[in-house]
Motif scaffolding. Structure first.
Motif, PDB file in Angstrom:
ATOM      1  N   MET A   1       0.843  -1.188   0.000  1.00  0.00           N
ATOM      2  CA  MET A   1       0.000   0.000   0.000  1.00  0.00           C
ATOM      3  C   MET A   1       0.882   1.242   0.000  1.00  0.00           C
ATOM      4  SD  MET A   1      -3.018   1.140   2.674  1.00  0.00           S
ATOM      5  CE  MET A   1      -4.356   0.528   1.634  1.00  0.00           C
ATOM      6  N   THR A   2       0.515   2.251  -0.805  1.00  0.00           N
ATOM      7  CA  THR A   2       1.247   3.505  -0.869  1.00  0.00           C
ATOM      8  C   THR A   2       0.614   4.536   0.069  1.00  0.00           C
ATOM      9  OG1 THR A   2      -0.104   4.431  -2.641  1.00  0.00           O
ATOM     10  CG2 THR A   2       1.755   3.039  -3.301  1.00  0.00           C
ATOM     11  N   GLU A   3       1.299   5.649   0.249  1.00  0.00           N
ATOM     12  CA  GLU A   3       0.758   6.709   1.108  1.00  0.00           C
ATOM     13  C   GLU A   3      -0.529   7.270   0.521  1.00  0.00           C
ATOM     14  OE1 GLU A   3       2.247  10.832   3.308  1.00  0.00           O
ATOM     15  OE2 GLU A   3       3.522   9.856   1.810  1.00  0.00           O
ATOM     16  N   ASP A   4      -0.566   7.442  -0.814  1.00  0.00           N
ATOM     17  CA  ASP A   4      -1.795   7.941  -1.448  1.00  0.00           C
ATOM     18  C   ASP A   4      -2.954   6.973  -1.231  1.00  0.00           C
ATOM     19  OD1 ASP A   4      -0.591  10.240  -2.338  1.00  0.00           O
ATOM     20  OD2 ASP A   4      -0.218   9.500  -4.379  1.00  0.00           O
ATOM     21  N   GLU A   5      -2.694   5.677  -1.332  1.00  0.00           N
ATOM     22  CA  GLU A   5      -3.745   4.684  -1.115  1.00  0.00           C
ATOM     23  C   GLU A   5      -4.200   4.674   0.344  1.00  0.00           C
ATOM     24  OE1 GLU A   5      -2.467   1.398  -4.533  1.00  0.00           O
ATOM     25  OE2 GLU A   5      -1.571   1.328  -2.527  1.00  0.00           O
ATOM     26  N   TRP A   6      -3.261   4.896   1.259  1.00  0.00           N
ATOM     27  CA  TRP A   6      -3.593   4.923   2.677  1.00  0.00           C
ATOM     28  C   TRP A   6      -4.623   6.002   2.979  1.00  0.00           C
ATOM     29  CZ3 TRP A   6      -3.073   2.061   6.905  1.00  0.00           C
ATOM     30  CH2 TRP A   6      -3.205   2.656   8.167  1.00  0.00           C
ATOM     31  N   PHE A   7      -4.488   7.151   2.351  1.00  0.00           N
ATOM     32  CA  PHE A   7      -5.395   8.267   2.610  1.00  0.00           C
ATOM     33  C   PHE A   7      -6.525   8.368   1.588  1.00  0.00           C
ATOM     34  CE2 PHE A   7      -1.707   9.771   5.097  1.00  0.00           C
ATOM     35  CZ  PHE A   7      -2.350   9.960   6.299  1.00  0.00           C
ATOM     36  N   SER A   8      -6.639   7.384   0.721  1.00  0.00           N
ATOM     37  CA  SER A   8      -7.736   7.355  -0.240  1.00  0.00           C
ATOM     38  C   SER A   8      -8.996   6.818   0.436  1.00  0.00           C
ATOM     39  CB  SER A   8      -7.370   6.460  -1.424  1.00  0.00           C
ATOM     40  OG  SER A   8      -8.501   6.199  -2.223  1.00  0.00           O
ATOM     41  N   PRO A   9     -10.174   7.332   0.044  1.00  0.00           N
ATOM     42  CA  PRO A   9     -11.425   6.827   0.641  1.00  0.00           C
ATOM     43  C   PRO A   9     -11.887   5.514   0.011  1.00  0.00           C
ATOM     44  CG  PRO A   9     -11.921   8.565  -0.913  1.00  0.00           C
ATOM     45  CD  PRO A   9     -10.423   8.476  -0.847  1.00  0.00           C
ATOM     46  N   THR A  10     -11.001   4.785  -0.619  1.00  0.00           N
ATOM     47  CA  THR A  10     -11.364   3.520  -1.257  1.00  0.00           C
ATOM     48  C   THR A  10     -10.554   2.379  -0.635  1.00  0.00           C
ATOM     49  OG1 THR A  10      -9.688   3.822  -2.979  1.00  0.00           O
ATOM     50  CG2 THR A  10     -11.911   4.652  -3.444  1.00  0.00           C
ATOM     51  N   ASP A  11     -11.023   1.161  -0.869  1.00  0.00           N
ATOM     52  CA  ASP A  11     -10.364  -0.067  -0.416  1.00  0.00           C
ATOM     53  C   ASP A  11     -10.058  -0.035   1.083  1.00  0.00           C
ATOM     54  OD1 ASP A  11      -9.409  -2.581  -0.452  1.00  0.00           O
ATOM     55  OD2 ASP A  11      -7.861  -2.248  -1.961  1.00  0.00           O
ATOM     56  N   ASP A  12     -11.118   0.119   1.870  1.00  0.00           N
ATOM     57  CA  ASP A  12     -10.953   0.162   3.322  1.00  0.00           C
ATOM     58  C   ASP A  12     -10.438  -1.158   3.870  1.00  0.00           C
ATOM     59  OD1 ASP A  12     -12.123   2.876   4.353  1.00  0.00           O
ATOM     60  OD2 ASP A  12     -13.472   2.212   2.774  1.00  0.00           O
ATOM     61  N   GLY A  13     -10.782  -2.251   3.219  1.00  0.00           N
ATOM     62  CA  GLY A  13     -10.286  -3.546   3.677  1.00  0.00           C
ATOM     63  C   GLY A  13      -8.771  -3.620   3.611  1.00  0.00           C
ATOM     64  N   ALA A  14      -8.189  -3.089   2.535  1.00  0.00           N
ATOM     65  CA  ALA A  14      -6.734  -3.099   2.401  1.00  0.00           C
ATOM     66  C   ALA A  14      -6.083  -2.232   3.476  1.00  0.00           C
ATOM     67  CB  ALA A  14      -6.342  -2.599   1.014  1.00  0.00           C
ATOM     68  N   ARG A  15      -6.726  -1.135   3.821  1.00  0.00           N
ATOM     69  CA  ARG A  15      -6.188  -0.247   4.861  1.00  0.00           C
ATOM     70  C   ARG A  15      -6.165  -0.963   6.222  1.00  0.00           C
ATOM     71  NH1 ARG A  15      -9.371   3.265   4.000  1.00  0.00           N
ATOM     72  NH2 ARG A  15      -8.171   4.561   2.572  1.00  0.00           N
ATOM     73  N   VAL A  16      -7.248  -1.666   6.546  1.00  0.00           N
ATOM     74  CA  VAL A  16      -7.293  -2.401   7.810  1.00  0.00           C
ATOM     75  C   VAL A  16      -6.256  -3.515   7.813  1.00  0.00           C
ATOM     76  CG1 VAL A  16      -8.716  -3.928   9.236  1.00  0.00           C
ATOM     77  CG2 VAL A  16      -9.693  -1.826   8.312  1.00  0.00           C
ATOM     78  N   ARG A  17      -6.102  -4.203   6.692  1.00  0.00           N
ATOM     79  CA  ARG A  17      -5.096  -5.274   6.622  1.00  0.00           C
ATOM     80  C   ARG A  17      -3.688  -4.706   6.797  1.00  0.00           C
ATOM     81  NH1 ARG A  17      -8.688  -6.993   2.611  1.00  0.00           N
ATOM     82  NH2 ARG A  17      -7.412  -6.105   0.929  1.00  0.00           N
ATOM     83  N   HIS A  18      -3.429  -3.547   6.191  1.00  0.00           N
ATOM     84  CA  HIS A  18      -2.113  -2.914   6.343  1.00  0.00           C
ATOM     85  C   HIS A  18      -1.869  -2.563   7.811  1.00  0.00           C
ATOM     86  CE1 HIS A  18       1.376  -0.633   4.787  1.00  0.00           C
ATOM     87  NE2 HIS A  18       1.146   0.150   5.826  1.00  0.00           N
ATOM     88  N   ALA A  19      -2.898  -2.022   8.470  1.00  0.00           N
ATOM     89  CA  ALA A  19      -2.771  -1.677   9.886  1.00  0.00           C
ATOM     90  C   ALA A  19      -2.513  -2.934  10.716  1.00  0.00           C
ATOM     91  CB  ALA A  19      -4.030  -0.966  10.367  1.00  0.00           C
ATOM     92  N   ALA A  20      -3.241  -4.016  10.415  1.00  0.00           N
ATOM     93  CA  ALA A  20      -3.083  -5.264  11.160  1.00  0.00           C
ATOM     94  C   ALA A  20      -1.669  -5.817  11.025  1.00  0.00           C
ATOM     95  CB  ALA A  20      -4.104  -6.294  10.688  1.00  0.00           C
ATOM     96  N   GLU A  21      -1.070  -5.610   9.862  1.00  0.00           N
ATOM     97  CA  GLU A  21       0.260  -6.171   9.600  1.00  0.00           C
ATOM     98  C   GLU A  21       1.386  -5.310  10.162  1.00  0.00           C
ATOM     99  OE1 GLU A  21       0.347  -6.545   5.379  1.00  0.00           O
ATOM    100  OE2 GLU A  21      -1.150  -8.149   5.328  1.00  0.00           O
ATOM    101  N   HIS A  22       1.145  -4.001  10.318  1.00  0.00           N
ATOM    102  CA  HIS A  22       2.246  -3.100  10.645  1.00  0.00           C
ATOM    103  C   HIS A  22       2.152  -2.446  12.026  1.00  0.00           C
ATOM    104  CE1 HIS A  22       2.501  -3.396   6.224  1.00  0.00           C
ATOM    105  NE2 HIS A  22       3.783  -3.220   6.418  1.00  0.00           N
ATOM    106  N   LEU A  23       0.981  -2.414  12.629  1.00  0.00           N
ATOM    107  CA  LEU A  23       0.877  -1.800  13.952  1.00  0.00           C
ATOM    108  C   LEU A  23       1.392  -2.751  15.028  1.00  0.00           C
ATOM    109  CD1 LEU A  23      -2.672  -0.137  13.893  1.00  0.00           C
ATOM    110  CD2 LEU A  23      -0.464   1.029  13.847  1.00  0.00           C
ATOM    111  N   PRO A  24       1.955  -2.222  16.117  1.00  0.00           N
ATOM    112  CA  PRO A  24       2.328  -3.082  17.244  1.00  0.00           C
ATOM    113  C   PRO A  24       1.078  -3.607  17.941  1.00  0.00           C
ATOM    114  CG  PRO A  24       2.741  -0.771  17.759  1.00  0.00           C
ATOM    115  CD  PRO A  24       2.362  -0.821  16.308  1.00  0.00           C
ATOM    116  N   PRO A  25       1.224  -4.667  18.752  1.00  0.00           N
ATOM    117  CA  PRO A  25       0.044  -5.331  19.338  1.00  0.00           C
ATOM    118  C   PRO A  25      -0.889  -4.395  20.107  1.00  0.00           C
ATOM    119  CG  PRO A  25       1.991  -6.690  19.641  1.00  0.00           C
ATOM    120  CD  PRO A  25       2.466  -5.395  19.066  1.00  0.00           C
ATOM    121  N   ARG A  26      -0.346  -3.485  20.907  1.00  0.00           N
ATOM    122  CA  ARG A  26      -1.209  -2.593  21.681  1.00  0.00           C
ATOM    123  C   ARG A  26      -2.074  -1.750  20.761  1.00  0.00           C
ATOM    124  NH1 ARG A  26      -0.436   2.652  22.691  1.00  0.00           N
ATOM    125  NH2 ARG A  26      -1.767   3.622  24.283  1.00  0.00           N
TER     126      ARG A  26
END
Length: 242
Positions: A1-26
């Protein structure tokens, strides 16, 4: 995912998956709680509110894994009760929307209390519950209807803001100087975090600016109109939370 895609109002599922993969557990756990809380103004139940409190306390290490498991079991039990109530109402021609929406939200909170955390399932169930509550239907509304699409769009917007609230901009990590962490700044941030009352965010922005903060992203976030939750990246920066 790119920065533009991150802030795009489309493909919310991909944004959540990116967060799940990159955020720390807390942060993942607090994001799960935040996604569920986007629905609690539409679907209310004291057991769900209590379980969400346990989950965000678990994220901060304030309760044990046993407490988290008990919260998960309570939500699963409520999900079964709500589904049974839905079936009874449907069989007798009564209104079944509230029970069905509670069923979905109970599952969302149950997933938020699950380890390992299935963040995508939390989001999907929370969205289903919200759309039912917003449209007053358990599925009879056509997925092609304007009412359905309006309900989905409205709630996806809230969930999108929640992801950004917790994850910020992962492509440009924010800058924070220790000198900005004054007693006033720290006290304001701690009070808001503990109370989950974030109405003082604009005051925090003023205090940061008084301390010499020149981060446009940080000041804009504190002064923005969006809803804040535990896990807010700005508050975490101030309090040095992972």
């Amino acid at each position: 995912m790119t920065e533009d895609e991150w802030f795009s109002p489309t493909d919310d599922g991909a944004r959540v998956r990116h967060a799940a993969e990159h955020l720390p557990p807390r942060h993942r756990r607090l994001l799960a709680v935040g996604l569920c809380r986007t629905v609690t103004g539409l679907v209310t139940h004291p057991a769900l509110a209590a379980a969400l409190d346990v989950v965000d306390q678990y994220a901060d290490g304030r309760v044990t894994a046993g407490a988290l498991e008990r919260a998960r079991h309570a939500c699963r039990a409520l999900a079964q009760q709500s589904y049974d109530a839905y079936r009874r109402a449907a069989d007798t021609g009564g209104s079944a929307v509230a029970a069905h929406a509670c069923w979905d939200l109970a599952w969302a909170v149950s997933f938020a209390a699950t380890d390992p955390l299935p963040l995508d399932k939390v989001g999907a169930r929370a969205l289903d519950a919200a759309v039912q509550a917003r449209t007053g239907t358990t599925g009879g509304l056509s997925a092609t209807s304007p009412e359905f699409h309006a309900a989905v769009a409205a709630h996806l917007s809230l969930m999108r803001e929640t992801v950004w609230e917790v994850a910020g901009n992962p492509f440009q990590p924010p800058r924070f100087l220790p000198a900005w962490r004054t007693d006033t700044v720290t006290a304001l941030a701690k009070q808001m975090y503990e109370s989950r009352d974030f109405t003082a965010m604009p005051i925090l922005a003023d205090a940061l600016q008084d301390a010499g903060c020149d981060s446009d992203a940080l000041l804009r976030h504190c002064r923005g109109e969006g809803t804040h939750v535990r896990g807010c990246w700005a508050i975490d920066l101030v309090l040095e939370l992972e």
